[in-house]
Design a protein around this motif. Structure first.
Motif, PDB file in Angstrom:
ATOM      1  N   VAL A  33       0.852  -1.190   0.000  1.00 12.01           N
ATOM      2  CA  VAL A  33       0.000   0.000   0.000  1.00 12.01           C
ATOM      3  C   VAL A  33       0.886   1.236   0.000  1.00 12.01           C
ATOM      4  CG1 VAL A  33      -1.780   1.271   1.243  1.00 12.01           C
ATOM      5  CG2 VAL A  33      -1.849  -1.227   1.173  1.00 12.01           C
ATOM      6  N   TYR A  34       0.740   2.081  -1.025  1.00 15.56           N
ATOM      7  CA  TYR A  34       1.509   3.323  -1.104  1.00 15.56           C
ATOM      8  C   TYR A  34       0.773   4.482  -0.425  1.00 15.56           C
ATOM      9  CZ  TYR A  34       3.921   0.617  -4.691  1.00 15.56           C
ATOM     10  OH  TYR A  34       4.604  -0.362  -5.364  1.00 15.56           O
ATOM     11  N   TRP A  35      -0.557   4.445  -0.486  1.00 15.83           N
ATOM     12  CA  TRP A  35      -1.333   5.522   0.135  1.00 15.83           C
ATOM     13  C   TRP A  35      -2.736   5.016   0.403  1.00 15.83           C
ATOM     14  CZ3 TRP A  35      -5.777   8.275  -1.124  1.00 15.83           C
ATOM     15  CH2 TRP A  35      -6.003   9.438  -0.376  1.00 15.83           C
ATOM     16  N   ARG A  36      -3.287   5.391   1.552  1.00 15.39           N
ATOM     17  CA  ARG A  36      -4.639   4.999   1.930  1.00 15.39           C
ATOM     18  C   ARG A  36      -5.356   6.203   2.544  1.00 15.39           C
ATOM     19  NH1 ARG A  36      -6.308  -0.237   3.176  1.00 15.39           N
ATOM     20  NH2 ARG A  36      -4.149  -0.861   3.564  1.00 15.39           N
ATOM     21  N   ASN A  37      -6.645   6.351   2.241  1.00 17.10           N
ATOM     22  CA  ASN A  37      -7.428   7.450   2.788  1.00 17.10           C
ATOM     23  C   ASN A  37      -7.505   7.367   4.315  1.00 17.10           C
ATOM     24  OD1 ASN A  37      -8.281   9.453   1.137  1.00 17.10           O
ATOM     25  ND2 ASN A  37     -10.364   8.717   0.895  1.00 17.10           N
ATOM     26  N   PRO A  38      -7.406   8.503   5.008  1.00 14.60           N
ATOM     27  CA  PRO A  38      -7.615   8.471   6.464  1.00 14.60           C
ATOM     28  C   PRO A  38      -9.049   8.077   6.794  1.00 14.60           C
ATOM     29  CG  PRO A  38      -6.568  10.527   5.754  1.00 14.60           C
ATOM     30  CD  PRO A  38      -7.034   9.831   4.519  1.00 14.60           C
ATOM     31  N   GLU A  39      -9.223   7.575   8.001  1.00 13.99           N
ATOM     32  CA  GLU A  39     -10.560   7.215   8.438  1.00 13.99           C
ATOM     33  C   GLU A  39     -11.321   8.460   8.881  1.00 13.99           C
ATOM     34  OE1 GLU A  39     -10.341   4.270  11.434  1.00 13.99           O
ATOM     35  OE2 GLU A  39      -9.397   2.754  10.147  1.00 13.99           O
ATOM     36  N   GLY A  40     -12.594   8.472   8.565  1.00 13.93           N
ATOM     37  CA  GLY A  40     -13.434   9.618   8.932  1.00 13.93           C
ATOM     38  C   GLY A  40     -14.535   9.815   7.912  1.00 13.93           C
ATOM     39  N   ILE A  41     -15.663  10.383   8.372  1.00 12.99           N
ATOM     40  CA  ILE A  41     -16.802  10.554   7.473  1.00 12.99           C
ATOM     41  C   ILE A  41     -16.540  11.617   6.415  1.00 12.99           C
ATOM     42  CG2 ILE A  41     -18.469   9.781   9.194  1.00 12.99           C
ATOM     43  CD1 ILE A  41     -19.081  12.707   9.807  1.00 12.99           C
ATOM     44  N   GLN A  42     -15.544  12.494   6.656  1.00 16.35           N
ATOM     45  CA  GLN A  42     -15.268  13.543   5.694  1.00 16.35           C
ATOM     46  C   GLN A  42     -14.388  13.068   4.542  1.00 16.35           C
ATOM     47  OE1 GLN A  42     -14.069  13.236   8.683  1.00 16.35           O
ATOM     48  NE2 GLN A  42     -12.119  14.263   9.025  1.00 16.35           N
ATOM     49  N   TYR A  43     -13.887  11.813   4.611  1.00 12.70           N
ATOM     50  CA  TYR A  43     -13.034  11.272   3.565  1.00 12.70           C
ATOM     51  C   TYR A  43     -13.785  10.209   2.775  1.00 12.70           C
ATOM     52  CZ  TYR A  43      -9.373  13.453   6.341  1.00 12.70           C
ATOM     53  OH  TYR A  43      -8.608  14.353   7.045  1.00 12.70           O
ATOM     54  N   LYS A  44     -13.423  10.096   1.540  1.00 12.14           N
ATOM     55  CA  LYS A  44     -14.014   9.067   0.689  1.00 12.14           C
ATOM     56  C   LYS A  44     -13.514   7.705   1.152  1.00 12.14           C
ATOM     57  CE  LYS A  44     -14.602   7.722  -4.148  1.00 12.14           C
ATOM     58  NZ  LYS A  44     -14.230   8.020  -5.545  1.00 12.14           N
ATOM     59  N   PRO A  45     -14.403   6.755   1.465  1.00 12.54           N
ATOM     60  CA  PRO A  45     -13.951   5.466   2.019  1.00 12.54           C
ATOM     61  C   PRO A  45     -13.322   4.569   0.966  1.00 12.54           C
ATOM     62  CG  PRO A  45     -16.318   5.450   1.700  1.00 12.54           C
ATOM     63  CD  PRO A  45     -15.869   6.834   1.364  1.00 12.54           C
ATOM     64  N   ASN A  46     -12.464   3.663   1.445  1.00  9.94           N
ATOM     65  CA  ASN A  46     -11.876   2.595   0.618  1.00  9.94           C
ATOM     66  C   ASN A  46     -11.122   3.138  -0.587  1.00  9.94           C
ATOM     67  OD1 ASN A  46     -13.069   0.713   2.344  1.00  9.94           O
ATOM     68  ND2 ASN A  46     -14.944   0.676   1.143  1.00  9.94           N
ATOM     69  N   THR A  47     -10.407   4.227  -0.387  1.00 11.74           N
ATOM     70  CA  THR A  47      -9.552   4.757  -1.449  1.00 11.74           C
ATOM     71  C   THR A  47      -8.119   4.353  -1.136  1.00 11.74           C
ATOM     72  OG1 THR A  47     -11.041   6.619  -1.784  1.00 11.74           O
ATOM     73  CG2 THR A  47      -8.825   6.810  -2.689  1.00 11.74           C
ATOM     74  N   VAL A  48      -7.592   3.430  -1.939  1.00 17.43           N
ATOM     75  CA  VAL A  48      -6.273   2.865  -1.669  1.00 17.43           C
ATOM     76  C   VAL A  48      -5.453   2.890  -2.954  1.00 17.43           C
ATOM     77  CG1 VAL A  48      -4.990   0.856  -0.853  1.00 17.43           C
ATOM     78  CG2 VAL A  48      -7.238   1.355   0.097  1.00 17.43           C
ATOM     79  N   VAL A  49      -4.216   3.324  -2.836  1.00 16.27           N
ATOM     80  CA  VAL A  49      -3.270   3.245  -3.947  1.00 16.27           C
ATOM     81  C   VAL A  49      -2.256   2.173  -3.591  1.00 16.27           C
ATOM     82  CG1 VAL A  49      -1.571   4.477  -5.327  1.00 16.27           C
ATOM     83  CG2 VAL A  49      -3.607   5.678  -4.498  1.00 16.27           C
ATOM     84  N   GLN A  50      -2.248   1.082  -4.348  1.00 14.25           N
ATOM     85  CA  GLN A  50      -1.361  -0.020  -4.029  1.00 14.25           C
ATOM     86  C   GLN A  50      -0.850  -0.660  -5.313  1.00 14.25           C
ATOM     87  OE1 GLN A  50      -3.421  -3.166  -2.007  1.00 14.25           O
ATOM     88  NE2 GLN A  50      -5.240  -2.983  -3.268  1.00 14.25           N
ATOM     89  N   ARG A  51       0.162  -1.487  -5.141  1.00 13.54           N
ATOM     90  CA  ARG A  51       0.766  -2.164  -6.290  1.00 13.54           C
ATOM     91  C   ARG A  51      -0.142  -3.272  -6.779  1.00 13.54           C
ATOM     92  NH1 ARG A  51       7.056  -3.556  -6.777  1.00 13.54           N
ATOM     93  NH2 ARG A  51       7.086  -4.409  -8.868  1.00 13.54           N
ATOM     94  N   LYS A  52      -0.323  -3.338  -8.106  1.00 12.68           N
ATOM     95  CA  LYS A  52      -1.196  -4.338  -8.696  1.00 12.68           C
ATOM     96  C   LYS A  52      -0.443  -5.329  -9.581  1.00 12.68           C
ATOM     97  CE  LYS A  52      -5.270  -1.356  -8.709  1.00 12.68           C
ATOM     98  NZ  LYS A  52      -6.350  -0.738  -9.538  1.00 12.68           N
ATOM     99  N   LYS A  53       0.720  -4.964 -10.105  1.00 16.44           N
ATOM    100  CA  LYS A  53       1.474  -5.833 -10.994  1.00 16.44           C
ATOM    101  C   LYS A  53       2.710  -6.360 -10.261  1.00 16.44           C
ATOM    102  CE  LYS A  53      -0.061  -3.550 -15.231  1.00 16.44           C
ATOM    103  NZ  LYS A  53       0.352  -2.863 -16.472  1.00 16.44           N
ATOM    104  N   PHE A  54       2.812  -7.661 -10.186  1.00 20.03           N
ATOM    105  CA  PHE A  54       3.936  -8.306  -9.510  1.00 20.03           C
ATOM    106  C   PHE A  54       4.673  -9.209 -10.489  1.00 20.03           C
ATOM    107  CE2 PHE A  54       0.839  -7.365  -6.250  1.00 20.03           C
ATOM    108  CZ  PHE A  54       1.603  -6.876  -5.198  1.00 20.03           C
ATOM    109  N   LEU A  55       5.947  -9.440 -10.199  1.00 14.79           N
ATOM    110  CA  LEU A  55       6.739 -10.403 -10.958  1.00 14.79           C
ATOM    111  C   LEU A  55       6.701 -11.734 -10.227  1.00 14.79           C
ATOM    112  CD1 LEU A  55       8.769 -11.150 -13.228  1.00 14.79           C
ATOM    113  CD2 LEU A  55      10.578 -10.506 -11.633  1.00 14.79           C
ATOM    114  N   PHE A  56       6.080 -12.729 -10.833  1.00 16.28           N
ATOM    115  CA  PHE A  56       6.025 -14.063 -10.245  1.00 16.28           C
ATOM    116  C   PHE A  56       7.167 -14.895 -10.808  1.00 16.28           C
ATOM    117  CE2 PHE A  56       1.650 -12.660  -9.724  1.00 16.28           C
ATOM    118  CZ  PHE A  56       1.396 -13.047  -8.422  1.00 16.28           C
ATOM    119  N   SER A  57       7.908 -15.521  -9.911  1.00 13.95           N
ATOM    120  CA  SER A  57       9.014 -16.384 -10.305  1.00 13.95           C
ATOM    121  C   SER A  57       8.903 -17.674  -9.505  1.00 13.95           C
ATOM    122  CB  SER A  57      10.352 -15.675 -10.061  1.00 13.95           C
ATOM    123  OG  SER A  57      10.526 -15.401  -8.686  1.00 13.95           O
ATOM    124  N   VAL A  58      10.023 -18.345  -9.273  1.00 12.11           N
ATOM    125  CA  VAL A  58       9.993 -19.590  -8.514  1.00 12.11           C
ATOM    126  C   VAL A  58       9.795 -19.339  -7.020  1.00 12.11           C
ATOM    127  CG1 VAL A  58      11.381 -20.855 -10.178  1.00 12.11           C
ATOM    128  CG2 VAL A  58      12.522 -19.575  -8.356  1.00 12.11           C
TER     129      VAL A  58
END
Length: 252
Positions: A33-58
């Protein structure tokens, strides 16, 4: 959504079966997770910036080597994986190698990496690596198996004549789904070791450990749904009866 993106954002069923780890743990171990919205009613919920592409190896997704290969800010060239509609290779299958220095040799699958369509055959397609070499020390040579593509580099072996064969999935008269050799028409049974994990050989022979949640506790029904609010449920359990008549309400 592209199917290649789907393949790279999931963990294959047979890839993690031997580890016997829950999906929620693997998801948590891979999460960056690189960035996540703070908790609170004034913030948009479940807003997360995270890595989606990974290198799979052995290296498996819950290991330190996987985290090192996919360190934050470390990007890799896109790898295209051929989609496989039905996975047909399992741990314990006997296969024949079709390429490389071990071409024509047969061995047993000991590990599956479904994210890359790879299998590792025990004792075959090996390479030597020299580790820890210094000026006054020659280092240590380690022999390890390299992965093989299931689509072009290996073939399942027909147990009737021990020869490689293409297969397809069919149904028997009693409705059982089996692998059948298209060359001989013989059934290729699923290996017994496909159910094996680090905790048990088969599910039926597993003995519950002191820290395990018992099967009786899991099957016990502790909640019965009802059309009532939380307050109504508490009042019923405490023996409180509501005798007040609510005023009329109007909706416009």
């Amino acid at each position: 959504m592209r199917i290649t993106n789907y393949l790279f954002t999931r963990v294959g069923k047979w890839s993690k079966q031997y580890s016997n780890l829950p999906d929620r743990y693997i998801k948590r171990a891979m999460e960056q997770v690189y960035w996540r919205n703070p908790e609170g009613i004034q913030y948009k919920p479940n807003t997360v910036v995270q890595r989606k592409k990974f290198l799979f190896s052995v290296h498996r997704p819950w290991t330190a080597q996987f985290r090192q290969d996919n360190a934050p800010g470390k990007l890799h060239a896109k790898i295209f994986v051929e989609p496989i509609k039905e996975w047909s290779h399992f741990r314990g299958d006997r296969v024949q190698i079709l390429v490389g220095k071990d071409k024509g040799k047969q061995g047993v699958i000991k590990e599956i990496i479904q994210e890359r369509n790879w299998v590792i055959v025990e004792g075959l397609n090996c390479e030597l690596k020299q580790l820890g070499q210094k000026e006054d020390f020659a280092g240590v040579w380690i022999k390890s198996e390299k992965p093989l593509l299931v689509t072009t580099e290996i073939s399942l072996v027909d147990p009737s004549d021990l020869a490689p064969t293409p297969i397809e999935w069919r149904y028997t008269e009693d409705g059982q789904r089996v692998r059948v050799s298209t060359r001989t028409g013989r059934i290729i049974p699923l290996p017994a070791s496909m159910e094996e994990t680090i905790d048990y050989k088969t599910k039926g022979t597993y003995k519950e450990q002191p820290k395990d949640t018992t099967a009786d506790a899991i099957s016990e029904i502790t909640f019965e749904p009802a059309l009532k609010t939380f307050e109504m449920d508490i009042m019923e359990k405490m023996g409180i009866r509501e005798e007040r008549i609510p005023p009329k309400s109007y909706w416009y």
